[in-house]
Design a protein around this motif. Structure first.
Motif, PDB file in Angstrom:
ATOM      1  N   TYR A  29       0.918  -1.159  -0.123  1.00 56.68           N
ATOM      2  CA  TYR A  29      -0.142  -0.028  -0.090  1.00 56.68           C
ATOM      3  C   TYR A  29       0.857   1.192  -0.050  1.00 56.68           C
ATOM      4  O   TYR A  29       0.661   2.258  -0.788  1.00 56.68           O
ATOM      5  CB  TYR A  29      -0.956   0.045   1.064  1.00 56.68           C
ATOM      6  N   LEU A  30       1.801   1.274   0.890  1.00 56.11           N
ATOM      7  CA  LEU A  30       2.773   2.446   0.917  1.00 56.11           C
ATOM      8  C   LEU A  30       3.679   2.512  -0.380  1.00 56.11           C
ATOM      9  O   LEU A  30       3.946   3.751  -0.664  1.00 56.11           O
ATOM     10  CB  LEU A  30       3.806   2.240   2.071  1.00 56.11           C
ATOM     11  N   LEU A  31       3.759   1.532  -1.104  1.00 55.58           N
ATOM     12  CA  LEU A  31       4.563   1.634  -2.447  1.00 55.58           C
ATOM     13  C   LEU A  31       3.785   2.401  -3.450  1.00 55.58           C
ATOM     14  O   LEU A  31       4.436   3.071  -4.372  1.00 55.58           O
ATOM     15  CB  LEU A  31       4.909   0.176  -2.837  1.00 55.58           C
ATOM     16  N   ARG A  32       2.311   2.689  -3.285  1.00 57.45           N
ATOM     17  CA  ARG A  32       1.564   3.001  -4.329  1.00 57.45           C
ATOM     18  C   ARG A  32       1.376   4.546  -4.018  1.00 57.45           C
ATOM     19  O   ARG A  32       0.768   5.399  -4.711  1.00 57.45           O
ATOM     20  CB  ARG A  32       0.335   2.274  -4.183  1.00 57.45           C
ATOM     21  N   LEU A  33       1.752   5.025  -2.898  1.00 56.66           N
ATOM     22  CA  LEU A  33       1.425   6.404  -2.269  1.00 56.66           C
ATOM     23  C   LEU A  33       2.609   7.225  -3.066  1.00 56.66           C
ATOM     24  O   LEU A  33       3.672   6.941  -3.014  1.00 56.66           O
ATOM     25  CB  LEU A  33       1.724   6.558  -0.901  1.00 56.66           C
ATOM     26  N   PRO A  34       2.079   8.492  -3.875  1.00 61.87           N
ATOM     27  CA  PRO A  34       3.192   9.248  -4.493  1.00 61.87           C
ATOM     28  C   PRO A  34       4.102   9.904  -3.704  1.00 61.87           C
ATOM     29  O   PRO A  34       5.436   9.979  -4.069  1.00 61.87           O
ATOM     30  CB  PRO A  34       2.081  10.226  -5.153  1.00 61.87           C
ATOM     31  N   ARG A  35       3.776  10.204  -2.427  1.00 63.98           N
ATOM     32  CA  ARG A  35       4.545  10.789  -1.404  1.00 63.98           C
ATOM     33  C   ARG A  35       5.970   9.740  -1.015  1.00 63.98           C
ATOM     34  O   ARG A  35       6.845  10.270  -0.355  1.00 63.98           O
ATOM     35  CB  ARG A  35       3.860  11.293  -0.309  1.00 63.98           C
ATOM     36  N   VAL A  36       5.428   8.408  -1.158  1.00 62.69           N
ATOM     37  CA  VAL A  36       6.584   7.469  -0.925  1.00 62.69           C
ATOM     38  C   VAL A  36       7.228   7.139  -2.177  1.00 62.69           C
ATOM     39  O   VAL A  36       8.671   6.976  -2.227  1.00 62.69           O
ATOM     40  CB  VAL A  36       5.952   6.410  -0.317  1.00 62.69           C
ATOM     41  N   PRO A  54      10.322   9.931  -3.594  1.00 57.67           N
ATOM     42  CA  PRO A  54      11.658   9.754  -3.138  1.00 57.67           C
ATOM     43  C   PRO A  54      12.392   8.343  -3.089  1.00 57.67           C
ATOM     44  O   PRO A  54      13.695   8.132  -3.308  1.00 57.67           O
ATOM     45  CB  PRO A  54      11.300  10.276  -1.601  1.00 57.67           C
ATOM     46  N   LEU A  55      11.505   7.389  -3.045  1.00 55.66           N
ATOM     47  CA  LEU A  55      11.869   5.981  -3.380  1.00 55.66           C
ATOM     48  C   LEU A  55      12.700   5.786  -4.628  1.00 55.66           C
ATOM     49  O   LEU A  55      13.824   5.239  -4.860  1.00 55.66           O
ATOM     50  CB  LEU A  55      10.997   5.077  -3.114  1.00 55.66           C
ATOM     51  N   LEU A  56      11.947   6.340  -5.827  1.00 52.77           N
ATOM     52  CA  LEU A  56      12.725   6.245  -7.089  1.00 52.77           C
ATOM     53  C   LEU A  56      13.670   7.445  -7.340  1.00 52.77           C
ATOM     54  O   LEU A  56      14.858   7.305  -8.013  1.00 52.77           O
ATOM     55  CB  LEU A  56      11.550   6.312  -8.111  1.00 52.77           C
ATOM     56  N   GLY A  57      13.199   8.538  -7.075  1.00 57.41           N
ATOM     57  CA  GLY A  57      14.192   9.951  -7.083  1.00 57.41           C
ATOM     58  C   GLY A  57      15.393   9.855  -6.690  1.00 57.41           C
ATOM     59  O   GLY A  57      16.380  10.450  -6.938  1.00 57.41           O
ATOM     60  N   LEU A  75      22.784   8.564  -8.726  1.00 59.81           N
ATOM     61  CA  LEU A  75      23.172   7.952  -9.921  1.00 59.81           C
ATOM     62  C   LEU A  75      23.813   9.034 -10.738  1.00 59.81           C
ATOM     63  O   LEU A  75      24.865   8.984 -11.411  1.00 59.81           O
ATOM     64  CB  LEU A  75      22.348   6.892 -10.575  1.00 59.81           C
ATOM     65  N   LEU A  76      22.934  10.071 -10.882  1.00 60.50           N
ATOM     66  CA  LEU A  76      23.159  11.132 -11.822  1.00 60.50           C
ATOM     67  C   LEU A  76      24.480  11.878 -11.340  1.00 60.50           C
ATOM     68  O   LEU A  76      25.445  12.505 -12.103  1.00 60.50           O
ATOM     69  CB  LEU A  76      22.105  12.004 -12.227  1.00 60.50           C
ATOM     70  N   THR A 128      21.427   2.633  -1.913  1.00 58.28           N
ATOM     71  CA  THR A 128      20.374   3.372  -1.361  1.00 58.28           C
ATOM     72  C   THR A 128      19.047   3.033  -1.505  1.00 58.28           C
ATOM     73  O   THR A 128      18.117   3.034  -0.495  1.00 58.28           O
ATOM     74  CB  THR A 128      20.601   4.976  -1.904  1.00 58.28           C
ATOM     75  N   CYS A 129      18.710   2.483  -2.794  1.00 57.75           N
ATOM     76  CA  CYS A 129      17.420   1.924  -2.777  1.00 57.75           C
ATOM     77  C   CYS A 129      17.050   0.824  -1.929  1.00 57.75           C
ATOM     78  O   CYS A 129      15.858   0.924  -1.481  1.00 57.75           O
ATOM     79  CB  CYS A 129      17.402   1.403  -4.378  1.00 57.75           C
ATOM     80  N   LEU A 130      17.573  -0.061  -1.938  1.00 57.94           N
ATOM     81  CA  LEU A 130      17.550  -1.235  -0.945  1.00 57.94           C
ATOM     82  C   LEU A 130      17.253  -0.726   0.706  1.00 57.94           C
ATOM     83  O   LEU A 130      16.530  -1.396   1.316  1.00 57.94           O
ATOM     84  CB  LEU A 130      18.762  -2.216  -1.028  1.00 57.94           C
ATOM     85  N   THR A 131      18.277   0.221   0.879  1.00 58.26           N
ATOM     86  CA  THR A 131      18.012   0.913   2.260  1.00 58.26           C
ATOM     87  C   THR A 131      16.901   1.539   2.632  1.00 58.26           C
ATOM     88  O   THR A 131      16.014   1.296   3.560  1.00 58.26           O
ATOM     89  CB  THR A 131      19.169   1.779   2.431  1.00 58.26           C
TER      90      THR A 131
END
Length: 253
Positions: free
Chosen positions: A63-70, A73-76, A82-83, A94-97
């Motif tokens: 459910y949390l993974l579907r929230l835009p506010r989560v 930042p999880l992807l960004g 990386l950039l 970082t993504c795994l953490t």
């Protein structure tokens, strides 16, 4: 606060193998008996309680993974690293953490509720539910094992103490669902309320429990309002749902 009011659990998955289907049929044929709690049931009740709470970690996480506010930042966050650094390893770590932290956040409300419950009404089930008239705790026994449970207590508000009964801690073991056990336990509480002269039965559950919502609505409970059990539930945007069942009073002569 009682998050366990109306906790029912998730629907059991259908076994895929022939052996699993045979086991499922065997379980369905096994005799089930609803009876009052005994002290010898405590270990089985606590085991069922914790297993039931643990089931909700994954649905909460998804459910949390579907929230835009989560999700942003999880992807960004890893993408930005990386950039800036050019390191795939740093971005992956970082993504795994972040995912591990999110999993902890998803589990925390259920664990917190479990700890609170075991230090309040379920610290001594016999004392809490059987010390006075108007409260009770039942288990479902199958082949000597506790596979279901539910309790009820008078409303905490003094004005409603003898008018409203609270349904608490409705759990059914995963492998024993789909047999009408949760419905039978709820009806046991409703009948107890009638026998004890209550006018209403109340409970609460969360929006993450669709099977529980459907069960109560199907039995005639009316949704009255949404609320948040605590700050952590507000933080993860998961509201609780309060239900009320009004008992019909017997007609006079």
């Amino acid at each position: 606060m009682s998050l366990g009011q109306g906790l029912h659990g998730l629907q059991a998955s259908v076994p895929g193998s022939g052996e699993g289907r045979a086991a499922s049929r065997s379980l369905a044929m096994a005799p089930h008996r609803i009876r009052r709690y005994q002290e010898s049931d405590r270990e089985g009740v606590l085991d069922l309680f914790w297993k039931g709470l643990d089931e909700y970690t994954s649905p909460t996480f998804h459910y949390l993974l579907r929230l835009p506010r989560v999700l942003v930042p999880l992807l960004g966050g890893p993408l930005a690293l990386l950039l800036v650094s050019g390191s795939w390893v740093l971005a992956l770590v970082t993504c795994l953490t972040l995912l591990a932290a999110l999993r902890f956040i998803a589990k925390y409300p259920w664990t917190s509720f479990g700890v609170i419950t075991l230090n309040t009404d379920m610290s001594d089930i016999t004392q809490t539910y059987f010390s006075e008239r108007g409260s009770c705790f039942w288990v479902v026994e199958c082949e000597g094992q506790v596979v279901g449970m539910v309790g009820c207590l008078p409303a905490e508000e003094s004005a409603l103490h003898r008018k409203r009964l609270q349904l608490l801690h409705l759990f059914v073991a995963l492998e024993h669902r789909g047999q009408g056990m949760a419905k039978a336990l709820t009806r046991t509480v409703l009948q107890f309320a009638r026998d004890q002269g209550y006018q209403e039965v109340a409970l609460s559950t969360s929006r993450l429990q669709p099977s529980a919502l459907g069960l109560y609505q199907g039995l005639g409970f009316q949704e009255t309002h949404e609320f948040y059990y605590s700050w952590i539930w507000r933080l993860i945007a998961v509201p609780g749902v309060y239900f009320l069942y009004r008992l019909r009073q017997p007609r006079g002569p």
